[in-house]
Design an enzyme around this catalytic site. Structure first.
Site, PDB file in Angstrom:
ATOM      1  N   ARG A 138      -7.422  -0.799  -7.251  1.00 57.18           N
ATOM      2  CA  ARG A 138      -7.995   0.507  -6.920  1.00 57.18           C
ATOM      3  C   ARG A 138      -7.011   1.649  -7.207  1.00 57.18           C
ATOM      4  O   ARG A 138      -7.366   2.818  -7.135  1.00 57.18           O
ATOM      5  CB  ARG A 138      -8.377   0.554  -5.431  1.00 57.18           C
ATOM      6  CG  ARG A 138      -9.468  -0.421  -5.073  1.00 57.18           C
ATOM      7  CD  ARG A 138      -9.989  -0.176  -3.700  1.00 57.18           C
ATOM      8  NE  ARG A 138     -10.686   1.089  -3.590  1.00 57.18           N
ATOM      9  CZ  ARG A 138     -11.875   1.346  -4.098  1.00 57.18           C
ATOM     10  NH1 ARG A 138     -12.514   0.427  -4.784  1.00 57.18           N
ATOM     11  NH2 ARG A 138     -12.433   2.524  -3.935  1.00 57.18           N
ATOM     12  N   ASN A 144       0.801  -1.221   0.000  1.00 54.74           N
ATOM     13  CA  ASN A 144       0.000   0.000   0.000  1.00 54.74           C
ATOM     14  C   ASN A 144       0.839   1.279   0.000  1.00 54.74           C
ATOM     15  O   ASN A 144       0.292   2.376   0.060  1.00 54.74           O
ATOM     16  CB  ASN A 144      -0.987  -0.013   1.172  1.00 54.74           C
ATOM     17  CG  ASN A 144      -2.052  -1.084   0.954  1.00 54.74           C
ATOM     18  OD1 ASN A 144      -2.183  -1.614  -0.152  1.00 54.74           O
ATOM     19  ND2 ASN A 144      -2.794  -1.403   1.997  1.00 54.74           N
ATOM     20  N   CYS A 202     -10.704  -5.239  -3.209  1.00 51.32           N
ATOM     21  CA  CYS A 202     -11.461  -6.230  -2.450  1.00 51.32           C
ATOM     22  C   CYS A 202     -12.881  -5.774  -2.155  1.00 51.32           C
ATOM     23  O   CYS A 202     -13.132  -4.598  -1.930  1.00 51.32           O
ATOM     24  CB  CYS A 202     -10.731  -6.522  -1.145  1.00 51.32           C
ATOM     25  SG  CYS A 202      -9.178  -7.371  -1.417  1.00 51.32           S
TER      26      CYS A 202
END
Ligand code: EPU
Length: 439
Positions: A97, A24, A121
């Site tokens: 994303r 991330n 997700c």
């Protein structure tokens, strides 16, 4: 890759594995490279699918991306940034994303951006309203189409003063990646301040940006005319490290996680200790182990940093099925992150999910029909089962449950786990797990 894994559980996971850079963070630093007018180098990059997807999207926009797997080094050549064909971008729709974060950099470099439908997700609605509002605040014109979003900035991008309704990680990153080259000053209140965001700010500062972070969640950015490339080594993946730590606890094992870093995991380590897990911290990593005593139940609430991460919650719930007593978990980041407990119940776990805000302060999901609190009653032996991976962290948690259970489970859809866990099959092997891919 084969997609069904046979897992024979009941054996403690023992041994050593290595975690590299944080999924991330790495994916966001890759987007930041697009802003630089000279080449960039990113180190400690794991070989995971999310990195592939962002690399492909960068390549479609003319960025030269090379990856040296052994050293985990990505290099970016941004001398020929160009618009991509919508059809090519569309081919990546639904895979991640991260594309939404391309908006600011593409607007700065090319004057327009097309963002395909997002993936990621299914752990809640995951809207992008904060992102689109902040882009409009900067002066962008957002046009939603059937296949994605087309964004232009006919009058340029200008610094803005905004407050996020919730400290969203992605919306904070969107603001940073847009504000650094917007004209004038931007002030964002109620911003997220996760360690991965602070590492992104460090990258942007290396590139020439001027950014300050106050203790009250306010981030200020003074826009600059141009940014250069950067050289940076990613912080470790604290979600992966915690996942293996919970696997050690649930299976009664002992795992040295090379590369795990204490500062970004302090909240997790406190909970681990309260539950009865033990750890030794060294300069090279953290050893997580079950000391052989009974595990204790806990009352836990997930939250934005510096709270207990929502991504730590699912693997920890599996370990809590082995604790002696009632644990209460209140999920306050996503409205729908207990779906994975259904499979655990079939395996023999006693877990009830509730709509009420249990064990903590009322959150924005209370009284709104979201099953966002869970009560886990343990210890319960787990039995083998046929399981389908629901999402990245839920899927890894199912793997842990299968490794804890007596007998042979079949875990279907394991390719999804490659999105965020590097070489997880190799690592399971190194820890003595009895796993076999089905033909
Ligand atoms: N939200 C909105 N509107 C928006 C944006 C967010 O309502 O425009 C809500 C979300 O629905 C959610 C909350 O705000 O309820 C927090 O979402 P956030 O924007 O912080 O999450 P994100 O940026 O989409 C990242 C990580 C997630 C991690 C969260 C929280 C990446 C690629 N993903 O998501 O990681 O759970 O922050 O820390 O960085 C994972 O790695 O498995 C994962 C899901």
């Amino acid at each position: 890759m084969h997609d069904v894994l046979r897992v024979t559980g009941g054996t403690p996971l023992n041994g050593e594995i290595t975690v590299r850079g944080a999924k991330n963070f790495v994916s966001k630093a890759m987007v930041a490279a697009l802003l630089g007018e000279s080449s960039s180098v990113l180190r400690n990059v794991p070989l995971i699918r999310d990195v592939d997807v962002v690399a492909d999207l960068l390549r479609l926009h003319g960025v030269g991306v090379e990856y040296d797997e052994e050293g985990g080094t990505l290099t970016f050549d941004t001398s020929n940034v160009d618009s991509a064909h919508v059809r090519d971008i569309d081919a990546l729709a639904g895979s991640s994303r991260i594309p939404i974060l391309f908006c600011g950099p593409l607007l700065h470099r090319l004057g327009e951006a097309f963002i395909p439908d997002l993936g990621g997700c299914h752990i809640g609605d995951r809207p992008i309203d904060f992102h689109l509002q902040i882009l409009r605040d900067f002066g962008a014109v957002v046009d939603k189409t059937a296949t994605g979003i087309h964004i232009t900035a006919p009058r340029g991008l200008h610094g803005t003063k905004a407050t996020l309704p919730y400290p969203s990680v992605g919306a904070t990153e969107q603001t940073l990646l847009t504000a650094v080259r917007a004209e004038g000053v931007t002030e964002l209140s109620n911003a997220a301040t996760e360690p991965e965001i602070l590492d992104l700010i460090a990258v942007l500062q290396k590139m020439g940006a001027i950014i300050s972070v106050d203790t009250d969640r306010t981030i200020r950015v003074e826009g600059v005319d141009r940014l250069t490339g950067f050289e940076h080594t990613s912080l470790a993946d604290r979600i992966e490290a915690a996942s293996w730590a919970s696997a050690a606890l649930a299976t009664g094992g002992d795992i040295f996680v090379r590369g795990a870093e204490q500062p970004s995991m302090m909240t997790f380590l406190n909970v681990y200790r309260k539950v009865g897990g033990e750890f030794d911290i060294t300069d090279e990593g953290i050893r997580f182990y079950h000391p052989g005593n009974e595990l204790r139940p806990i009352v836990l609430e997930t939250d934005v940093h510096p709270g207990f991460m929502t991504d730590w919650q699912q693997p920890m719930v599996v370990a809590l099925t082995q604790a002696n007593g009632l644990s209460i978990i209140h999920e306050t980041v996503y409205e729908n992150r207990f779906g994975f407990t259904e499979a655990l119940r079939r395996m023999g776990a006693q877990i009830q999910v509730h709509r009420e805000c249990l064990g903590g302060l009322p959150c924005r999901f209370g009284q709104r029909n979201f099953y966002h609190s869970a009560v886990v009653s343990g210890p319960t032996p787990l039995n083998a089962a046929d399981i389908v991976v629901p999402d990245l962290r839920g899927g890894f948690s199912h793997l842990i449950a299968a490794l804890t259970a007596e007998g042979t489970s079949r875990v279907r859809g394991i390719a999804l786990i490659n999105r965020g866990y590097e070489h997880f099959m190799r690592k399971l092997g190194a820890l003595g797990a009895q796993v076999e891919l089905e033909d």
